[in-house]
Design a protein around this motif. Structure first.
Motif, PDB file in Angstrom:
ATOM      1  N   GLU A 320      -7.415  -4.815  -2.039  1.00  0.00           N
ATOM      2  CA  GLU A 320      -6.123  -4.253  -1.628  1.00  0.00           C
ATOM      3  C   GLU A 320      -6.175  -3.705  -0.198  1.00  0.00           C
ATOM      4  OE1 GLU A 320      -7.887  -3.293  -4.217  1.00  0.00           O
ATOM      5  OE2 GLU A 320      -6.761  -3.783  -6.040  1.00  0.00           O
ATOM      6  N   LYS A 321      -7.358  -3.260   0.229  1.00  0.00           N
ATOM      7  CA  LYS A 321      -7.495  -2.693   1.571  1.00  0.00           C
ATOM      8  C   LYS A 321      -7.357  -3.743   2.666  1.00  0.00           C
ATOM      9  CE  LYS A 321     -10.359   1.335   0.428  1.00  0.00           C
ATOM     10  NZ  LYS A 321     -11.648   2.037   0.691  1.00  0.00           N
ATOM     11  N   ILE A 323      -4.991  -6.032   2.690  1.00  0.00           N
ATOM     12  CA  ILE A 323      -3.603  -6.510   2.722  1.00  0.00           C
ATOM     13  C   ILE A 323      -2.724  -5.539   3.483  1.00  0.00           C
ATOM     14  CG2 ILE A 323      -1.589  -7.083   1.309  1.00  0.00           C
ATOM     15  CD1 ILE A 323      -3.526  -7.912  -0.913  1.00  0.00           C
ATOM     16  N   ASN A 324      -1.912  -6.061   4.366  1.00  0.00           N
ATOM     17  CA  ASN A 324      -0.932  -5.258   5.103  1.00  0.00           C
ATOM     18  C   ASN A 324       0.304  -5.112   4.226  1.00  0.00           C
ATOM     19  OD1 ASN A 324       0.990  -4.192   6.850  1.00  0.00           O
ATOM     20  ND2 ASN A 324       0.246  -5.355   8.612  1.00  0.00           N
ATOM     21  N   TRP A 325       0.284  -4.105   3.366  1.00  0.00           N
ATOM     22  CA  TRP A 325       1.372  -3.913   2.401  1.00  0.00           C
ATOM     23  C   TRP A 325       2.696  -3.596   3.085  1.00  0.00           C
ATOM     24  CZ3 TRP A 325       0.384  -5.485  -2.369  1.00  0.00           C
ATOM     25  CH2 TRP A 325      -0.939  -5.508  -2.815  1.00  0.00           C
ATOM     26  N   GLU A 326       2.638  -2.937   4.213  1.00  0.00           N
ATOM     27  CA  GLU A 326       3.879  -2.607   4.940  1.00  0.00           C
ATOM     28  C   GLU A 326       4.549  -3.880   5.461  1.00  0.00           C
ATOM     29  OE1 GLU A 326       5.379   0.128   8.754  1.00  0.00           O
ATOM     30  OE2 GLU A 326       3.363   0.392   7.916  1.00  0.00           O
ATOM     31  N   LEU A 328       4.151  -6.848   4.147  1.00  0.00           N
ATOM     32  CA  LEU A 328       4.637  -7.547   2.965  1.00  0.00           C
ATOM     33  C   LEU A 328       5.955  -6.963   2.486  1.00  0.00           C
ATOM     34  CD1 LEU A 328       4.281  -9.676   0.769  1.00  0.00           C
ATOM     35  CD2 LEU A 328       2.813  -8.067  -0.479  1.00  0.00           C
ATOM     36  N   LEU A 329       6.072  -5.644   2.524  1.00  0.00           N
ATOM     37  CA  LEU A 329       7.328  -4.988   2.128  1.00  0.00           C
ATOM     38  C   LEU A 329       8.474  -5.429   3.038  1.00  0.00           C
ATOM     39  CD1 LEU A 329       8.972  -2.942   0.504  1.00  0.00           C
ATOM     40  CD2 LEU A 329       8.133  -1.154   2.058  1.00  0.00           C
ATOM     41  N   LYS A 392      -1.241  -7.758  -9.208  1.00  0.00           N
ATOM     42  CA  LYS A 392      -0.850  -6.604  -8.390  1.00  0.00           C
ATOM     43  C   LYS A 392       0.092  -7.017  -7.258  1.00  0.00           C
ATOM     44  CE  LYS A 392      -3.837  -3.460  -8.076  1.00  0.00           C
ATOM     45  NZ  LYS A 392      -5.040  -2.618  -7.802  1.00  0.00           N
ATOM     46  N   VAL A 393      -0.211  -8.141  -6.598  1.00  0.00           N
ATOM     47  CA  VAL A 393       0.633  -8.615  -5.496  1.00  0.00           C
ATOM     48  C   VAL A 393       2.022  -8.983  -6.014  1.00  0.00           C
ATOM     49  CG1 VAL A 393       0.974 -10.537  -3.884  1.00  0.00           C
ATOM     50  CG2 VAL A 393      -1.241  -9.382  -3.998  1.00  0.00           C
ATOM     51  N   PHE A 396       4.101  -5.970  -6.888  1.00  0.00           N
ATOM     52  CA  PHE A 396       4.626  -5.346  -5.675  1.00  0.00           C
ATOM     53  C   PHE A 396       5.866  -6.086  -5.185  1.00  0.00           C
ATOM     54  CE2 PHE A 396       4.895  -4.874  -1.077  1.00  0.00           C
ATOM     55  CZ  PHE A 396       4.709  -3.506  -0.894  1.00  0.00           C
ATOM     56  N   LYS A 400       9.524  -4.249  -5.466  1.00  0.00           N
ATOM     57  CA  LYS A 400      10.172  -3.917  -4.188  1.00  0.00           C
ATOM     58  C   LYS A 400      11.421  -4.781  -3.984  1.00  0.00           C
ATOM     59  CE  LYS A 400       6.989  -0.929  -3.214  1.00  0.00           C
ATOM     60  NZ  LYS A 400       7.258   0.524  -3.404  1.00  0.00           N
TER      61      LYS A 400
END
Length: 758
Positions: A320-321, A323-326, A328-329, A392-393, A396, A400
């Protein structure tokens, strides 16, 4: 690997864009650049913002946001949107489902609607479960019913007659409930792969049927006209559930069809199940829809949201670390907004679809580049970490996406059927009935330069044919980069890899690299299903994925895959055993007497009879026709004997000696076949659709090559082409370039040239 320096597009991406997406003039010449295409799409879809009160500056910012995401290959809409946005046709949806009622009027009304959809570039799904069984009495005519399979063949013929402007061919899904009285005929209807070539078929399995299989008992057949137990001569009709399940398994093992969908699960999880029933899906199975509904799709490139380089404290134990979750959002929010705008900017093929689509406002945001993401994160595709991360992906993206749709409902309004949906029960405002779908990404993933959907890599290196008949070795860019950085890259090694489906046996490649670069051949059926189930758990609609099996896989392997898919919550499953269609016998060519003798083993087969071509008369009447090809004007002279063609001469103008020689050779062989009594329809069927390097749009249809042009002239004057065998389905080789076809996400794709059935 050759790339377009302006946008970083690969040579393969450019080839696909030129072949299918970029605007061409009346002579078939490309008059649009990729940048122009992406701008056209972004600008057209952004215009929907005016409807919701945005000013010019806001709309321009939305357009730029869309353009940047597409041009950077972080996000890609479905093919009809890329093809038609900002153009007169304006049909932007990928998938539709049409009802098939139990009357001639309803059946042929649906065929008309399907033709309009195919003409506009869409694919269609049909449930034939409402049709009365074969041999049922038809009161209005005192005759008997033909049954679902017979009418499915009528739909298939209609699809064959409708060309999709040279960009997308007609594609259909045919579905029949497992409790329909004609289910056994349906299961075997594609044993001869020259039949029903424009359909994928799936059996709709019910919970009751699966329970009966598990309990080893019979189950009831249902009369579609009454919804009650089906009777013959006053006796209730039942079938042995395990025998039916075994037949489905056997035929899927043989040819890859039928697939299966779990229809009760689809309806339970349908947000609008209180007011409408799902009977069918779109052609690749990922979009369950009620009658007349449609969905527009797009995919996020997961490989584009991995940090590069990875954080200094990164470990594959905590992927998870990486991945640029921001980011992706942001892509999720933009994707939901984009797809909702597509609904408003769409031009629908028939009013019923427009009304139903606007009532539900279904969208399908999905993913591609999953295999790329895992490689970048140093995680094997078939590992526990990969299954956990996939869940998990997708959770998300789905959560979202729902939140953003709910926020949009506050300013744009809820979808009209919201009051009859599960969201009303939960008190949650929603703009869209569904948010997520994982669709095939065959050609759009080639444009994006990423792996397809949630599939593993099919190969790490492969041969690509180029125009002068030489081979180039195409290497996975992530693998090529690592190989060069770590010093084990060589042309010789890449050629050896191209001849293999796996890296396992290559001692030259470090173990940690082989561990990460997993191919479809390395993945077990159970691991394929676990991947699909991980993404399905948080996906509103369904997941399009092919469970690739090795050629030596058994029927038990297929049976296990189907059962595991049901138990793990998948909504459907498609399997493909490597090489199964290549080895399928289409016809023995024997007479019934010869077949019987051969089966009994009491007779030698008759020796083949030599065919003698007819002598050419001194004088023949004929005509010359002209057709424009990508190689120049082709002049075709056809001489007749009686009313039938007897010989063909063709001359190509302004072309090289090789092309002229090939054209003469084709003409001589056609003439020899005609003089030997070969039916002109059989000749047409062998030539029509053969691809070439320079296809051209001419008089309303694509002329793919010189053989295709000759076939079109023969058909125009003499033939029907009714014996057509679909090369796309039957062969393992691409019909356009000869490269190896990949079976992925319920679709056929050629990585060498971008050919796709989707």
């Amino acid at each position: 690997m050759h790339i377009d320096r302006q946008l970083g597009l690969t040579e393969n991406a450019m080839k696909v864009l030129e072949r299918r997406y970029l605007i061409k003039d009346d002579e078939g010449k490309v008059v649009e650049s990729p940048k122009d295409l992406f701008t056209r799409v972004a600008r057209h879809i952004a215009k929907a913002e005016y409807k919701y009160g945005l000013d010019d500056a806001d709309v321009k910012r939305t357009e730029e946001r869309y353009y940047n995401a597409i041009a950077n290959r972080e996000f890609m809409p479905n093919s009809p949107t890329l093809m038609n946005a900002g153009r007169p046709l304006g049909q932007l949806s990928a998938c539709f489902v049409l009802p098939v009622g139990d009357s001639m009027e309803e059946i042929f009304e649906t065929i008309k609607h399907a033709a309009l959809i195919h003409k506009s570039g869409g694919g269609t799904g049909f449930a034939f479960s409402r049709l009365r069984p074969r041999n049922s009495v038809v009161a209005s005519t005192s005759g008997v019913a033909s049954g679902p399979v017979s009418f499915m063949k009528v739909f298939n013929s209609a699809t064959e007659a409708v060309k999709q402007g040279g960009t997308r061919r007609g594609a259909n899904m045919g579905i029949l409930r497992v409790d329909h009285p004609d289910i056994m005929e349906f299961i075997s209807c594609k044993d001869d792969l020259s039949q029903v070539t424009n359909f994928n078929i799936s059996v709709a399995l019910t919970d009751e049927f699966m329970n009966a299989v598990e309990e080893n008992r019979e189950y009831d057949l249902i009369d579609p006209r009454t919804g009650k137990l089906y009777e013959l001569d006053g006796k209730p009709q039942k079938l042995d559930a395990r025998k039916v399940f075994d037949e489905i398994v056997k035929h899927a093992w043989l040819t890859g069809e039928p697939g299966v969908i779990f229809i009760d699960s689809m309806n339970r999880k349908n947000p609008t199940n209180k007011c409408e029933k799902i009977e069918a899906t779109n052609p690749c199975g990922e979009q369950p829809l009620p009658p007349y509904d449609s969905c527009n799709l797009a995919s996020i490139n997961l490989g584009s949201v991995v940090y590069e380089p990875l954080p200094g404290d990164y470990s594959p134990d905590e992927p998870e670390k990486g991945i640029n979750w921001e980011k992706l959002l942001d892509l999720v929010k933009m994707g939901v907004n984009f797809l909702d705008n597509v609904i408003d900017m769409n031009k629908y093929p028939i009013p019923e679809i427009e009304q139903q689509t606007l009532s539900n406002r279904r969208i399908g945001l999905g993913v591609m580049g999953w295999a790329d993401m895992l490689v970048k994160l140093q995680i094997p595709y078939n590992s526990e970490k990969a299954f956990e991360l996939g869940e998990k992906v997708m959770e998300f993206i789905n959560s979202k996406g729902h939140i953003h749709s709910s926020e949009m409902a506050k300013t744009r309004g809820k979808f009209p059927k919201w009051k009859d949906s599960i969201y009303a029960d939960e008190g949650v405002s929603m703009r869209n009935a569904t948010i997520t779908t994982i669709a095939p990404t065959g050609t759009i993933s080639i444009i994006a330069g990423c792996s397809s959907g949630i599939e593993p890599y099919f190969a790490i290196s492969y041969n690509r044919n180029v125009m002068d008949n030489t081979n180039l070795i195409e290497v996975n860019p992530l693998f090529e980069k690592i190989a060069k950085e770590r010093g084990f890259y060589s042309t010789e090694l890449m050629e050896k890899i191209a001849a293999s489906n796996s890296l396992k046996e290559f001692d030259e490649i470090p173990e940690d690299v082989k561990r990460v670069f997993v191919t479809a051949a390395d993945v077990t059926p159970e691991e394929h299903i676990r991947t699909q189930a991980a993404f399905q758990k948080h996906c509103d609609s369904s997941v399009s994925k092919t469970i690739n099996l090795p050629n030596e896989a058994t029927e038990d392997d297929v049976r296990t895959a189907y059962w595991q898919a049901f138990k793990t919550g998948c909504k459907g499953v498609t399997i493909y055993r490597d090489g199964s269609r290549q080895n399928q016998v289409l016809s023995t060519g024997k007479t019934p007497g010869e077949k019987k003798a051969a089966e009994q083993g009491d007779a030698e087969p008759l020796p083949p009879q030599k065919v003698m071509p007819k002598e050419r008369p001194t004088t023949l009447d004929g005509f010359t026709d002209k057709i424009v090809t990508g190689y120049g004007n082709l002049y075709i002279t056809i001489n007749k004997f009686g009313n039938k063609p007897f010989e063909v001469f063709a001359q190509i103008g302004k072309s090289g000696f090789s092309t002229m020689a090939d054209t003469e050779a084709i003409s001589r062989l056609i003439s020899l076949a005609l003089r030997s009594g070969v039916d002109v329809d059989d000749i047409i069927d062998q030539l029509v659709g053969i691809g070439g390097a320079s296809p051209i749009y001419q008089e309303g249809e694509m002329v793919m090559s010189i053989p295709d042009a000759i076939a079109k002239i023969l058909k125009k004057h003499f033939g029907n082409g009714h014996h057509k065998i679909d090369r796309d389905v039957n062969l393992e080789a691409c019909p356009d370039c000869g490269g190896r076809i990949q079976h992925e996400s319920g679709c056929l794709v050629c990585p060498s040239c971008g050919f796709s059935r989707c």
